[in-house]
Design a protein around this motif. Structure first.
Motif, mmCIF file in Angstrom:
data_model
loop_
_atom_site.group_PDB
_atom_site.id
_atom_site.type_symbol
_atom_site.label_atom_id
_atom_site.label_comp_id
_atom_site.label_asym_id
_atom_site.label_seq_id
_atom_site.Cartn_x
_atom_site.Cartn_y
_atom_site.Cartn_z
ATOM 1 N N ARG A 21 1.896 -27.811 35.472
ATOM 2 C CA ARG A 21 2.952 -28.261 34.657
ATOM 3 C C ARG A 21 3.283 -27.225 33.702
ATOM 4 O O ARG A 21 4.493 -26.912 33.261
ATOM 5 C CB ARG A 21 2.794 -29.514 33.863
ATOM 6 C CG ARG A 21 2.631 -30.710 34.877
ATOM 7 C CD ARG A 21 1.925 -31.877 33.800
ATOM 8 N NE ARG A 21 1.915 -33.118 34.695
ATOM 9 C CZ ARG A 21 0.703 -33.327 35.176
ATOM 10 N NH1 ARG A 21 -0.430 -32.600 34.842
ATOM 11 N NH2 ARG A 21 0.449 -34.512 35.842
ATOM 12 N N ILE A 22 2.397 -26.568 32.817
ATOM 13 C CA ILE A 22 2.426 -25.532 31.749
ATOM 14 C C ILE A 22 1.792 -24.162 32.167
ATOM 15 O O ILE A 22 0.390 -24.404 32.504
ATOM 16 C CB ILE A 22 1.941 -26.217 30.446
ATOM 17 C CG1 ILE A 22 2.654 -27.759 30.211
ATOM 18 C CG2 ILE A 22 2.347 -25.335 29.401
ATOM 19 C CD1 ILE A 22 2.046 -28.453 29.219
ATOM 20 N N VAL A 23 2.525 -23.281 31.861
ATOM 21 C CA VAL A 23 1.742 -21.984 32.010
ATOM 22 C C VAL A 23 2.196 -21.139 30.629
ATOM 23 O O VAL A 23 3.267 -21.018 30.078
ATOM 24 C CB VAL A 23 2.368 -21.132 33.187
ATOM 25 C CG1 VAL A 23 2.160 -19.583 33.231
ATOM 26 C CG2 VAL A 23 2.191 -21.845 34.467
ATOM 27 N N ALA A 24 1.218 -20.567 30.279
ATOM 28 C CA ALA A 24 1.261 -19.687 28.996
ATOM 29 C C ALA A 24 1.774 -18.258 29.541
ATOM 30 O O ALA A 24 1.279 -17.686 30.311
ATOM 31 C CB ALA A 24 -0.030 -19.301 28.214
ATOM 32 N N GLY A 25 2.756 -17.814 28.868
ATOM 33 C CA GLY A 25 3.420 -16.252 28.905
ATOM 34 C C GLY A 25 3.611 -15.708 27.837
ATOM 35 O O GLY A 25 3.976 -16.217 26.582
ATOM 36 N N GLY A 26 3.663 -14.300 27.928
ATOM 37 C CA GLY A 26 3.725 -13.549 26.794
ATOM 38 C C GLY A 26 5.083 -12.570 27.155
ATOM 39 O O GLY A 26 5.427 -12.439 28.248
ATOM 40 N N ILE A 27 5.663 -12.047 26.114
ATOM 41 C CA ILE A 27 6.655 -11.128 25.887
ATOM 42 C C ILE A 27 6.456 -10.174 24.893
ATOM 43 O O ILE A 27 5.826 -10.581 23.863
ATOM 44 C CB ILE A 27 8.168 -11.759 26.032
ATOM 45 C CG1 ILE A 27 9.304 -10.577 26.512
ATOM 46 C CG2 ILE A 27 8.548 -12.213 24.642
ATOM 47 C CD1 ILE A 27 10.363 -11.632 26.816
ATOM 48 N N THR A 28 7.177 -8.726 24.922
ATOM 49 C CA THR A 28 7.011 -7.818 23.946
ATOM 50 C C THR A 28 8.189 -8.024 23.101
ATOM 51 O O THR A 28 9.364 -8.077 23.624
ATOM 52 C CB THR A 28 6.834 -6.527 24.624
ATOM 53 O OG1 THR A 28 5.600 -6.857 25.488
ATOM 54 C CG2 THR A 28 6.297 -5.516 23.559
ATOM 55 N N THR A 29 7.941 -8.024 21.750
ATOM 56 C CA THR A 29 9.257 -7.578 20.848
ATOM 57 C C THR A 29 8.966 -6.127 20.034
ATOM 58 O O THR A 29 7.742 -5.778 20.351
ATOM 59 C CB THR A 29 9.620 -8.669 20.060
ATOM 60 O OG1 THR A 29 8.304 -8.830 19.094
ATOM 61 C CG2 THR A 29 9.455 -9.838 20.541
ATOM 62 N N GLY A 30 9.941 -5.659 19.780
ATOM 63 C CA GLY A 30 9.829 -4.246 18.894
ATOM 64 C C GLY A 30 10.943 -4.023 18.158
ATOM 65 O O GLY A 30 12.035 -4.693 18.219
ATOM 66 N N MET A 31 10.580 -3.254 16.962
ATOM 67 C CA MET A 31 11.965 -3.111 16.091
ATOM 68 C C MET A 31 12.011 -1.535 15.710
ATOM 69 O O MET A 31 11.025 -0.881 15.870
ATOM 70 C CB MET A 31 11.538 -4.033 14.870
ATOM 71 C CG MET A 31 11.352 -5.327 15.017
ATOM 72 S SD MET A 31 11.017 -6.280 13.271
ATOM 73 C CE MET A 31 12.800 -6.696 12.944
ATOM 74 N N THR A 32 13.009 -1.234 15.278
ATOM 75 C CA THR A 32 13.187 0.014 14.618
ATOM 76 C C THR A 32 13.904 -0.100 13.219
ATOM 77 O O THR A 32 14.564 -1.089 12.816
ATOM 78 C CB THR A 32 14.243 0.893 15.351
ATOM 79 O OG1 THR A 32 14.043 2.374 14.898
ATOM 80 C CG2 THR A 32 15.560 0.548 15.383
ATOM 81 N N THR A 33 13.597 0.665 12.261
ATOM 82 C CA THR A 33 14.056 0.709 10.997
ATOM 83 C C THR A 33 15.280 1.829 11.025
ATOM 84 O O THR A 33 15.037 2.826 11.202
ATOM 85 C CB THR A 33 13.401 1.005 10.005
ATOM 86 O OG1 THR A 33 12.171 0.097 10.147
ATOM 87 C CG2 THR A 33 13.799 0.976 8.336
ATOM 88 N N LEU A 34 16.340 1.001 10.668
ATOM 89 C CA LEU A 34 17.662 2.045 10.818
ATOM 90 C C LEU A 34 17.927 2.805 9.635
ATOM 91 O O LEU A 34 17.402 2.460 8.367
ATOM 92 C CB LEU A 34 18.783 1.054 10.846
ATOM 93 C CG LEU A 34 19.007 0.278 12.192
ATOM 94 C CD1 LEU A 34 20.136 -0.662 12.050
ATOM 95 C CD2 LEU A 34 19.039 1.189 13.361
ATOM 96 N N PHE B 226 25.674 -1.148 12.023
ATOM 97 C CA PHE B 226 25.074 -2.115 12.830
ATOM 98 C C PHE B 226 24.898 -3.557 12.104
ATOM 99 O O PHE B 226 24.397 -4.541 12.465
ATOM 100 C CB PHE B 226 23.622 -1.704 13.503
ATOM 101 C CG PHE B 226 23.573 -0.933 14.681
ATOM 102 C CD1 PHE B 226 23.668 -1.318 15.761
ATOM 103 C CD2 PHE B 226 24.058 0.488 14.517
ATOM 104 C CE1 PHE B 226 23.768 -0.727 16.872
ATOM 105 C CE2 PHE B 226 24.170 1.238 15.463
ATOM 106 C CZ PHE B 226 24.220 0.843 16.568
ATOM 107 N N ALA B 227 25.047 -3.438 10.759
ATOM 108 C CA ALA B 227 24.747 -4.709 9.773
ATOM 109 C C ALA B 227 25.371 -5.568 10.321
ATOM 110 O O ALA B 227 24.928 -6.994 10.088
ATOM 111 C CB ALA B 227 24.897 -4.370 8.292
ATOM 112 N N SER B 228 26.719 -5.590 10.541
ATOM 113 C CA SER B 228 27.546 -6.925 11.116
ATOM 114 C C SER B 228 27.536 -6.887 12.796
ATOM 115 O O SER B 228 28.694 -7.854 12.936
ATOM 116 C CB SER B 228 28.845 -6.731 10.532
ATOM 117 O OG SER B 228 29.619 -5.695 11.123
#
Length: 437
Positions: free
Chosen positions: A232-245, A253-255
């Motif tokens: 019924r339930i599966v644990a899953g992961g995904i990657t997030t990442g950021m850059t500082t402008l 890009f602010a708006s």
């Protein structure tokens, strides 16, 4: 129900929203949240804890479209929620009939919005040509909804948690390792590694990616095999990442709107880019959603987050960091070629093959309830999730929703769900280097 007691395991949006709606409806009830992390910790494992999350009602599923609109109405009007919502709009590159399905759903619901399906050539000129260098391969049209946007996720989660504590909810910082049952088999509480037992008449699991592991351990320790989540339930992961402008890029890009590269189930998950935060950090999520199939008990394999207390969420492999570089490229092309990627994080959530939540009594034990499976799209419903979870606890959830979110229901295979975990984490790790003697 005001004379009942409630133990909510997990302080993400499912858990905190449940506490919020319970305490407001039943102010005399005994309500306790328990979570492995303090609600204001600098780092948490909850999928809900994040810099920012998408807030939209742009769904081809009519139920989630309606719930998304309901949640946005709260974000726009309620002083408690309003400071965290940013109505920047959404720019969704559609490779299917998604845009038309969303438009149809708004019509069915009788809801007006600044919403349109825009031809690609025309869409490229919008927002000052911000997405002119994006990958439009296979794109039929672009869905533009100026009433969608994003929310400061972690800040909002802290604020609502503080509010429920002010209203009388208790918060316990502890890991939950098992469930307690009385002799007739009713769930009466939870146990911690220190041997403490927390008891209540209602135990509500809002435990996200940890749910399959918790239920598997509880099934083994009690002999109640039906407690297991099974498939019924599966644990899953995904990657997030950021850059500082830098200041120049930030001014452009602010708006910006939320950006989405939409794909079909055959092609894989949709990829997103969120507008910069107050710290000028622009965020992406990647295209690879993965399981971590591991032996939870001898001979018992399930997908679960890594065993480290913080789920090893900051230990991101080069392969997964490349996922963020790819996301940057398909959105901004040469515009983002010189950006330095920072703050990579692996986010874990619970999935069902249908991408539906589970908000239901657990069929194996009275007193035990499940409210989880955000499928990486649950955060946007934060203001209203608890309303429906309380209805489930009361037995007043509509038949349509009770069936859609049931613990036991017929589910499709995962082939039609573009965002279902299909990779294995072990195949995405950096190779282990061995020294030569």
């Amino acid at each position: 129900m005001s004379d009942k007691s409630y133990l909510i395991v997990g302080a993400g949006v499912f858990g905190v929203s449940t506490a919020y709606h319970l305490i407001r409806k039943y102010p005399e009830a005994s309500i306790t949240i328990v979570d492995r992390d303090a609600y204001d910790a600098d780092s948490r494992v909850a999928a809900s804890w994040d810099w920012n999350k998408v807030v939209r009602a742009d769904y081809d599923d009519l139920v989630y479209c309606q719930l998304g609109i309901e949640a946005q109405d709260v974000f726009r009007s309620d002083p408690l929620w309003k400071p965290y919502f940013h109505e920047t709009g959404i720019y969704w590159m559609c490779r299917s009939d998604y845009a038309q399905d969303v438009l149809d759903n708004y019509k069915k619901l009788g809801r007006r919005a600044d919403l349109s399906a825009v031809p690609v050539d025309e869409a490229k000129k919008l927002y000052g040509g911000l997405f002119e260098d994006a990958d439009y391969t296979g794109v039929k049209e672009v869905l533009v909804n100026k009433t969608s946007g994003w929310a400061a996720a972690g800040d909002c989660l802290i604020a609502i948690t503080k509010e429920v504590l002010r209203l009388g909810v208790k918060y316990v910082t502890a890991e939950v390792t098992g469930l307690e049952f009385d002799i007739p088999g009713r769930c009466t509480g939870v146990t911690t590694p220190k041997g403490d037992v927390l008891k209540a008449s209602h135990v509500i699991l809002c435990t996200g990616a940890y749910t399959p592991k918790l239920l598997e351990l509880s099934a083994a320790s009690t002999g109640k095999k039906d407690l297991s989540a099974g498939p019924r339930i599966v644990a899953g992961g995904i990657t997030t990442g950021m850059t500082t402008l830098d200041d120049k890029s930030y001014s452009r890009f602010a708006s910006m709107p939320v950006g989405v590269q939409g794909y079909t189930a055959k092609q894989g998950p949709f990829i997103g880019s969120l507008p910069p935060t107050k710290d000028k950090e622009l965020k992406w999520w990647g295209q690879t959603i993965f399981k971590n199939t591991s032996e939870v008990l001898p001979g018992r394999l399930i997908s679960m987050p890594p065993a480290e207390p913080d789920y090893a969420q900051w230990n991101v492999s080069g392969r997964l960091k490349e996922d963020i570089n790819h996301a940057n490229h398909v959105f901004y092309g040469k515009k983002g070629a010189s950006w330095k990627m920072e703050k990579h994080r692996i986010c874990w959530d619970a999935f069902t093959t249908s991408a539906d939540f589970i908000i239901s009594p657990h069929a194996a034990a009275k007193g035990l309830f499940v409210a989880t499976c955000g499928n990486f799209h649950g955060w946007k419903f934060f203001p209203v999730l608890g309303k429906y979870i309380v209805q489930m606890l009361e037995g007043s959830l509509s038949p349509e929703l009770a069936e859609k979110w049931a613990w036991d229901r017929e589910r499709p295979d995962a082939s039609g769900n573009a965002d279902y975990p299909r990779w294995e984490m072990k195949d995405l790790l950096d190779p282990v280097r061995t020294s030569k003697l």
